[in-house]
Scaffold this motif. Structure first.
Motif, PDB file in Angstrom:
ATOM      1  N   PHE A  40       0.907  -7.794  -5.187  1.00 26.39           N
ATOM      2  CA  PHE A  40      -0.372  -7.349  -4.636  1.00 26.39           C
ATOM      3  C   PHE A  40      -0.928  -6.435  -5.899  1.00 26.39           C
ATOM      4  CE2 PHE A  40       2.294  -8.074  -1.058  1.00 26.39           C
ATOM      5  CZ  PHE A  40       1.489  -8.396  -0.106  1.00 26.39           C
ATOM      6  N   VAL A  41      -2.369  -6.304  -5.698  1.00 25.77           N
ATOM      7  CA  VAL A  41      -2.882  -5.661  -6.506  1.00 25.77           C
ATOM      8  C   VAL A  41      -3.941  -4.413  -5.762  1.00 25.77           C
ATOM      9  CG1 VAL A  41      -3.230  -7.302  -8.610  1.00 25.77           C
ATOM     10  CG2 VAL A  41      -5.005  -7.155  -6.726  1.00 25.77           C
ATOM     11  N   LEU A  42      -4.249  -3.485  -6.689  1.00 24.97           N
ATOM     12  CA  LEU A  42      -4.967  -2.251  -6.276  1.00 24.97           C
ATOM     13  C   LEU A  42      -6.230  -2.443  -6.539  1.00 24.97           C
ATOM     14  CD1 LEU A  42      -5.322   0.321  -4.781  1.00 24.97           C
ATOM     15  CD2 LEU A  42      -4.747   1.459  -6.926  1.00 24.97           C
ATOM     16  N   VAL A  43      -7.391  -2.727  -5.965  1.00 26.14           N
ATOM     17  CA  VAL A  43      -8.685  -2.888  -6.530  1.00 26.14           C
ATOM     18  C   VAL A  43      -9.548  -1.745  -6.215  1.00 26.14           C
ATOM     19  CG1 VAL A  43     -10.475  -4.429  -5.998  1.00 26.14           C
ATOM     20  CG2 VAL A  43      -8.467  -5.388  -5.742  1.00 26.14           C
ATOM     21  N   GLY A  44     -10.514  -1.488  -7.435  1.00 27.85           N
ATOM     22  CA  GLY A  44     -11.292  -0.312  -7.425  1.00 27.85           C
ATOM     23  C   GLY A  44     -12.478  -0.663  -8.162  1.00 27.85           C
ATOM     24  N   ARG A  91      -3.665  -1.381 -10.595  1.00 28.43           N
ATOM     25  CA  ARG A  91      -1.951  -1.727 -10.860  1.00 28.43           C
ATOM     26  C   ARG A  91      -1.744  -2.698  -9.996  1.00 28.43           C
ATOM     27  NH1 ARG A  91       1.024   3.176  -7.642  1.00 28.43           N
ATOM     28  NH2 ARG A  91       2.563   1.283  -7.867  1.00 28.43           N
ATOM     29  N   GLU A  92      -0.557  -2.960 -10.145  1.00 28.73           N
ATOM     30  CA  GLU A  92       0.153  -4.277  -9.495  1.00 28.73           C
ATOM     31  C   GLU A  92       1.338  -3.608  -8.601  1.00 28.73           C
ATOM     32  OE1 GLU A  92       0.884  -7.639 -11.831  1.00 28.73           O
ATOM     33  OE2 GLU A  92       2.244  -6.661 -12.817  1.00 28.73           O
ATOM     34  N   LEU A  99       0.799  -0.955   0.127  1.00 26.92           N
ATOM     35  CA  LEU A  99       0.099  -0.081  -0.079  1.00 26.92           C
ATOM     36  C   LEU A  99       0.739   1.220   0.296  1.00 26.92           C
ATOM     37  CD1 LEU A  99      -2.564   1.682   0.355  1.00 26.92           C
ATOM     38  CD2 LEU A  99      -2.580   0.885   2.623  1.00 26.92           C
ATOM     39  N   ARG A 100       1.889   1.279   0.578  1.00 26.60           N
ATOM     40  CA  ARG A 100       2.672   2.347   0.644  1.00 26.60           C
ATOM     41  C   ARG A 100       3.470   2.482  -0.484  1.00 26.60           C
ATOM     42  NH1 ARG A 100       4.476   4.297   6.023  1.00 26.60           N
ATOM     43  NH2 ARG A 100       3.507   3.504   7.593  1.00 26.60           N
ATOM     44  N   GLN A 101       3.583   1.792  -1.539  1.00 24.35           N
ATOM     45  CA  GLN A 101       3.868   2.040  -2.863  1.00 24.35           C
ATOM     46  C   GLN A 101       2.891   2.752  -3.847  1.00 24.35           C
ATOM     47  OE1 GLN A 101       5.577  -1.366  -4.983  1.00 24.35           O
ATOM     48  NE2 GLN A 101       6.003  -2.469  -3.151  1.00 24.35           N
ATOM     49  N   VAL A 102       1.834   2.919  -3.234  1.00 23.46           N
ATOM     50  CA  VAL A 102       0.486   3.277  -3.868  1.00 23.46           C
ATOM     51  C   VAL A 102       0.434   4.746  -3.326  1.00 23.46           C
ATOM     52  CG1 VAL A 102      -2.010   3.354  -4.231  1.00 23.46           C
ATOM     53  CG2 VAL A 102      -0.646   1.141  -4.288  1.00 23.46           C
ATOM     54  N   ALA A 103       0.122   4.934  -1.897  1.00 24.45           N
ATOM     55  CA  ALA A 103      -0.071   6.302  -1.441  1.00 24.45           C
ATOM     56  C   ALA A 103       0.385   5.942   0.093  1.00 24.45           C
ATOM     57  CB  ALA A 103      -1.658   6.463  -1.156  1.00 24.45           C
ATOM     58  N   VAL A 140      -6.125  -2.896  -1.273  1.00 26.84           N
ATOM     59  CA  VAL A 140      -4.620  -3.508  -1.716  1.00 26.84           C
ATOM     60  C   VAL A 140      -4.654  -4.719  -1.172  1.00 26.84           C
ATOM     61  CG1 VAL A 140      -2.411  -3.501  -1.461  1.00 26.84           C
ATOM     62  CG2 VAL A 140      -3.524  -1.358  -1.763  1.00 26.84           C
ATOM     63  N   VAL A 141      -4.758  -5.961  -2.009  1.00 25.97           N
ATOM     64  CA  VAL A 141      -4.774  -7.421  -1.500  1.00 25.97           C
ATOM     65  C   VAL A 141      -3.571  -8.162  -2.188  1.00 25.97           C
ATOM     66  CG1 VAL A 141      -7.268  -7.178  -0.876  1.00 25.97           C
ATOM     67  CG2 VAL A 141      -6.452  -7.876  -3.203  1.00 25.97           C
ATOM     68  N   ALA A 142      -3.108  -9.099  -1.543  1.00 24.34           N
ATOM     69  CA  ALA A 142      -2.259 -10.070  -2.343  1.00 24.34           C
ATOM     70  C   ALA A 142      -3.084 -10.994  -3.201  1.00 24.34           C
ATOM     71  CB  ALA A 142      -1.527 -10.819  -1.097  1.00 24.34           C
ATOM     72  N   ILE A 143      -2.434 -11.320  -4.406  1.00 28.06           N
ATOM     73  CA  ILE A 143      -3.056 -12.016  -5.488  1.00 28.06           C
ATOM     74  C   ILE A 143      -2.422 -13.169  -5.913  1.00 28.06           C
ATOM     75  CG2 ILE A 143      -2.363 -10.760  -7.611  1.00 28.06           C
ATOM     76  CD1 ILE A 143      -5.318 -11.048  -8.575  1.00 28.06           C
TER      77      ILE A 143
END
Length: 313
Positions: free
Chosen positions: A182-186, A81-82, A20-24, A53-56
């Motif tokens: 990990f993936v960002l889900v929206g 994004r991943e 998550l810290r890679q995103v925001a 943000v979840v592990a896939i």
């Protein structure tokens, strides 16, 4: 405007938080720790969070089935994004604990699986106490002096300082090069423009339960030169023997070859769920096959159009 809200597997210090810290950063967003990955995804569906943000996928254990199954059903969500996070573990406990004292270890199932060889060699007979996340047992050890039903925990190295625990053993993972995706889900929206190094994630049901059904589905990709970087079967759940497939394909929905493959799947498969096209964090593994570049598809369609108008031959 309020800061965007991100649901993630908590408590603080998990590998998911590192992703998550890679995103925001915490200064740019509101972090909403959840007890499990399903709750993180559902927080987006209910409006409690804007993103999750979840592990896939893990390089050792493969796909995270709870995430794959939750994304495959319910209100549509997409991957935006991943992120990749290296995965290492330490064996941690309260101050004064010795390796010889340890009989029960709390760990997330994926952590336990990635350390089982070290555990078998150094702590034969130790009992696994499942945890909901990689830092949940650390938080319990730090927050109570009572007997929690376990003596130590497998945790990410940053959890030592965060929760004030003592390291019993470092480098306990069997594979020092393990990594988790990990993936960002929206929520669905306009798909981002292609970058030239993209990935498309899908859930596909087979066209039938007869011999050749899997081949028929895979041919939709092969015939258009679309390489698959991941394919996993998951039970649909309504009866034995019925499976869907979770797929990562190299390319973007705006790429001609990917669009043609999606149209082929839509024609022959009873259910296709599009889970997004997004930039991949590593370089594509497969080169574009001759005859499957965008210009090749455009030229082929123009040729057919000319035939229909009596101009081609």
């Amino acid at each position: 405007m309020s800061a965007p809200r991100y649901a993630y597997l908590g408590p603080a210090g998990t590998f998911t938080e590192a992703a998550l810290r890679q995103v925001a950063t915490p200064q740019e967003a509101t972090y909403l720790p959840q007890v499990d990955v399903v709750s993180a995804i559902e927080a987006v569906r209910t409006g409690e969070a804007d993103y999750a943000v979840v592990a896939i996928e893990n390089s050792v254990e493969g796909g995270v089935t709870a995430v794959l199954d939750t994304l495959a059903t319910g209100d549509p969500l997409v991957l935006l994004r991943e992120m990749l996070v290296p995965v290492t573990f330490v064996l941690a406990a309260r101050a004064g604990t010795r390796l010889a004292d340890i009989r029960r270890i709390s760990a997330h199932p994926h952590a336990w699986a990635q350390c089982r060889r070290w555990l078998r060699t150094n702590l034969p007979g130790v009992v696994h106490v499942p945890a909901t996340s990689n830092t949940a047992p650390a938080a319990l050890l730090a927050g109570s002096t009572q007997d929690l039903g376990f003596d130590a925990a497998l945790v990410p190295p940053p959890a030592l300082e965060h929760y004030g625990l003592e390291p019993i053993a470092h480098h306990v993972a069997d594979n020092e090069h393990a990594v988790t995706r990990f993936v960002l889900v929206g929520h669905p929206g306009r798909v981002p423009e292609p970058t030239g190094a993209d990935k498309t994630t899908l859930v596909v049901h087979l066209p039938s339960n007869q011999a050749g059904a899997l081949l028929e589905m895979l041919e939709q990709f092969s015939a258009r030169g679309v390489n698959l970087s991941r394919i996993e079967s998951r039970p649909i759940g309504d009866s034995l023997g019925r499976y869907s497939f979770s797929i990562d394909a190299e390319g973007h929905v705006q790429d001609e070859r990917m669009a043609e493959a999606l149209m082929g799947l839509h024609r022959v498969c009873p259910h296709v769920r599009f889970l997004g096209s997004y930039p991949r964090v590593d370089a594509p593994h497969g080169a574009v096959r001759p005859g499957t570049f965008d210009a090749d598809f455009v030229a082929a369609r123009a040729w057919v159009a000319a035939l229909r108008e009596g101009r081609g031959h």
